[in-house]
Design an enzyme around this catalytic site. Structure first.
Site, PDB file in Angstrom:
ATOM      1  N   LYS A  65      93.286  27.037  24.525  1.00  0.00           N
ATOM      2  CA  LYS A  65      91.831  27.365  24.130  1.00  0.00           C
ATOM      3  C   LYS A  65      91.835  28.398  23.400  1.00  0.00           C
ATOM      4  O   LYS A  65      92.429  29.250  23.218  1.00  0.00           O
ATOM      5  CB  LYS A  65      91.020  27.748  25.380  1.00  0.00           C
ATOM      6  CG  LYS A  65      89.610  27.682  25.228  1.00  0.00           C
ATOM      7  CD  LYS A  65      88.785  27.854  26.329  1.00  0.00           C
ATOM      8  CE  LYS A  65      87.229  28.015  26.227  1.00  0.00           C
ATOM      9  NZ  LYS A  65      86.467  28.170  27.406  1.00  0.00           N
ATOM     10  N   SER A  69      82.522  25.186  28.352  1.00  0.00           N
ATOM     11  CA  SER A  69      82.923  25.643  27.137  1.00  0.00           C
ATOM     12  C   SER A  69      84.246  25.037  26.694  1.00  0.00           C
ATOM     13  O   SER A  69      84.483  25.083  25.627  1.00  0.00           O
ATOM     14  CB  SER A  69      82.983  26.936  26.852  1.00  0.00           C
ATOM     15  OG  SER A  69      83.725  27.679  27.486  1.00  0.00           O
ATOM     16  N   SER A  74      83.622  26.241  32.999  1.00  0.00           N
ATOM     17  CA  SER A  74      84.077  25.947  31.608  1.00  0.00           C
ATOM     18  C   SER A  74      85.379  25.137  31.881  1.00  0.00           C
ATOM     19  O   SER A  74      85.762  24.604  30.835  1.00  0.00           O
ATOM     20  CB  SER A  74      84.089  26.972  30.699  1.00  0.00           C
ATOM     21  OG  SER A  74      82.987  27.340  30.167  1.00  0.00           O
TER      22      SER A  74
HETATM   23  N1  GLN Z   1      78.133  27.159  30.739  1.00  0.00           N
HETATM   24  C1  GLN Z   1      78.113  28.349  31.277  1.00  0.00           C
HETATM   25  C2  GLN Z   1      77.643  29.291  30.253  1.00  0.00           C
HETATM   26  O1  GLN Z   1      77.269  28.704  29.232  1.00  0.00           O
HETATM   27  C3  GLN Z   1      79.421  28.797  31.679  1.00  0.00           C
HETATM   28  C4  GLN Z   1      80.600  28.874  30.590  1.00  0.00           C
HETATM   29  C5  GLN Z   1      81.941  29.286  30.913  1.00  0.00           C
HETATM   30  O2  GLN Z   1      82.206  29.047  32.191  1.00  0.00           O
HETATM   31  N2  GLN Z   1      82.544  29.929  29.784  1.00  0.00           N
HETATM   32  O3  GLN Z   1      77.841  30.421  30.296  1.00  0.00           O
END
Ligand code: GLN
EC number: 6.3.5.7
Length: 490
Positions: free
Chosen positions: A86, A161, A185
């Site tokens: 990532k 994400s 995410s």
């Molecule tokens: N969707 C959640 C957010 O927008 C979690 C994102 C994540 O785990 N990095 O914060």
């Protein structure tokens, strides 16, 4: 059939018996990326030359690895295996942008600890994967560059994400990928793309070299095709690191030894709050089938309550933006990345941040700064922290009489690109089953458990702190009993 259509252990056996070469695997991965990534867009940066050079060097070292492997040493299972990282994890000499324009020109000066550990096992890095900018999002659409598409249906999101890491594994471009999970995410995109995703206990995997979003919640973990592969990758990246003060000094067990298939007498808790209104009936049906499979393997199931679940999203959307507002202060046009020149220093800061950050990132910085400001701190941030404690106590209470908690990973299957971008709150609600786990700091895994209307459904198993062993054992037993899942047709 692609060379990559096998487990990491199967490929390892073929590599050390010289049936296949690391360079052939790397070439197969790069060919698959070439053939499919125009449509999927999982990668922000493909390191084709570096990957081939590395793999060719490994072709010459097979003999050494073969000798180690013969002694039962499992420390090189990833030797020659193509993987992706990532883009919020530092990879020395390669771009690391966290999918933000503000880091468009940034090249890592060092490797994140998790990446360094994969290097020590001699994996082959093929590229950096797309994501929501600074890991803020649930669909991949907040990337500062372009959205990633779901390999199961190109009109749908792969989740986020860690959108690119999930899509790359789902599309068979790589054997594994690393992601980060702050509120879901890893698990939610794994569910949406039909792959396995594991969020380890907070502190098990070092965060050194991960671009911080919300430091008290962030954890790095693997995406793989199977639970066994997840155990292999976790083994490589877990363990204490003096470079991360929150890294736990605990012994790392041999996770592969846990995959016995035996779960007789295991106690599984079903939290009523995770099966309420808002859960798509087609998703529920697949999860219920999985529960019956686990019962047929000798597990017992009981209903429980996690009563503070309803406050989890509100607490998360105070704590995460508060930490983000502080973490992202470092992107000021001076120390990292892109600068927008202006007449005065203050104007330069303002212009750099106004132009460099995307809309969602700005929204979170503003939310977080507000929540932390004097006069509001007690009303918002402090109360959110107290709520967090109550949520953790809910889990402790259940784990006094159960071994794992089972739920859907997400309330729906993958949604259409564009369906939720206009409404941040609807987007936030999607993380309702994953966020409490991060607030409590405990581990959870998402395993594919069926298809609803032709799209993958994820089963979430939540475990006690540092009990990844049980999670992997249950997930593996389930996966074996479930049988093979179809792959994305692409
Ligand atoms: N969707 C959640 C957010 O927008 C979690 C994102 C994540 O785990 N990095 O914060």
């Amino acid at each position: 059939m692609s060379l990559l259509n096998a487990s990491i252990r199967e490929l390892h056996t073929k590599i050390i018996s010289k049936e296949i070469k690391p360079s052939e695997l790397a070439a197969a991965s790069l060919e698959r990326i070439q053939a499919t990534d125009g449509k999927i867009k999982a990668f922000l940066h493909i390191a084709a030359e570096e990957a081939m050079e590395r793999a060719k060097a490994l072709d010459e070292q097979v003999h050494d690895i073969r000798q180690r492997s013969a002694t039962g040493d499992l420390s090189h299972l990833l030797f020659g295996i193509p993987g992706a990282i990532k883009d919020n994890l530092n990879t020395k000499g390669l771009p690391t942008t966290a999918a933000s324009k503000i880091l468009a020109n940034y090249t890592s000066a060092y490797d994140a600890t998790a990446v360094d550990r994969l290097n020590k096992e001699n994996y082959v890095l093929v590229g950096k994967t797309n994501m929501d900018e600074f890991a803020m999002g649930s669909s991949g659409e907040n990337s500062g560059y372009f959205p990633t598409h779901n390999p199961w249906d190109l009109e749908r999101v792969p989740g986020g994400s860690s959108s690119g890491s999930a899509a790359a594994v789902s599309a068979g471009q790589v054997l594994f990928a690393l992601g980060s999970d702050t509120g879901g995410s890893i698990r939610q995109p794994a569910a949406y793309t039909g792959v396995v995703g594991l969020k380890p206990t907070y502190g098990l995997v070092s965060r050194f070299g991960l671009i911080s979003y919300a430091s008290s919640l962030d954890q790095i973990g693997p995406f793989t095709q199977t639970v066994e592969d997840a155990a292999v990758v976790l083994q490589a990246i877990a363990g204490h690191d003096p470079h991360d003060s929150t890294s736990a000094n605990v012994a790392v067990p041999r996770y592969l030894d846990a995959l016995t298939g035996d779960i007789k007498g295991l106690r599984i808790a079903l939290p009523s709050e995770y099966f309420e209104e808002g859960l798509d009936p087609a998703v529920r049906a697949e999860v219920e089938k999985a529960i019956r499979v686990l019962e047929s393997l000798g597990a017992t199931v009981g209903q429980v309550s996690l009563p503070h679940t309803k406050y989890a999203l509100a607490a998360y959307y105070l704590i995460a933006p508060a930490e983000a507002s502080s973490n992202l202060a470092r992107f000021d046009g001076v120390r990292y990345g892109v600068r927008t020149e202006a007449d005065t220093l203050v104007e330069m800061y303002k212009q750099t941040r106004a132009q460099g950050f995307g809309e969602e990132v700005k929204r979170r910085i503003m939310l977080g700064t507000y929540a932390l400001s004097s006069g509001y701190y007690d009303a918002y941030y402090l109360r959110a922290q107290k709520t967090r404690t109550l949520i953790k106590q809910d889990f402790d209470h259940v784990f006094a009489s159960y071994d794992v908690i089972l739920s859907p990973t997400a309330p729906t299957t993958a949604f259409k690109i564009g369906a939720k971008v206009e409404d941040p709150v609807t987007m936030y609600l999607n993380d309702i089953y994953t966020i409490p786990v991060n607030l409590a700091g405990i581990p959870a895994i998402s395993v594919p458990c069926g298809l609803a209307d032709g799209l993958p459904v994820g089963l979430q198993l939540i475990g006690k702190a540092f009990d990844e062993t049980t999670l992997l054992r249950v997930a593996h037993a389930y996966e074996t009993a479930r049988g093979a899942m179809p792959r994305a047709m692409l």
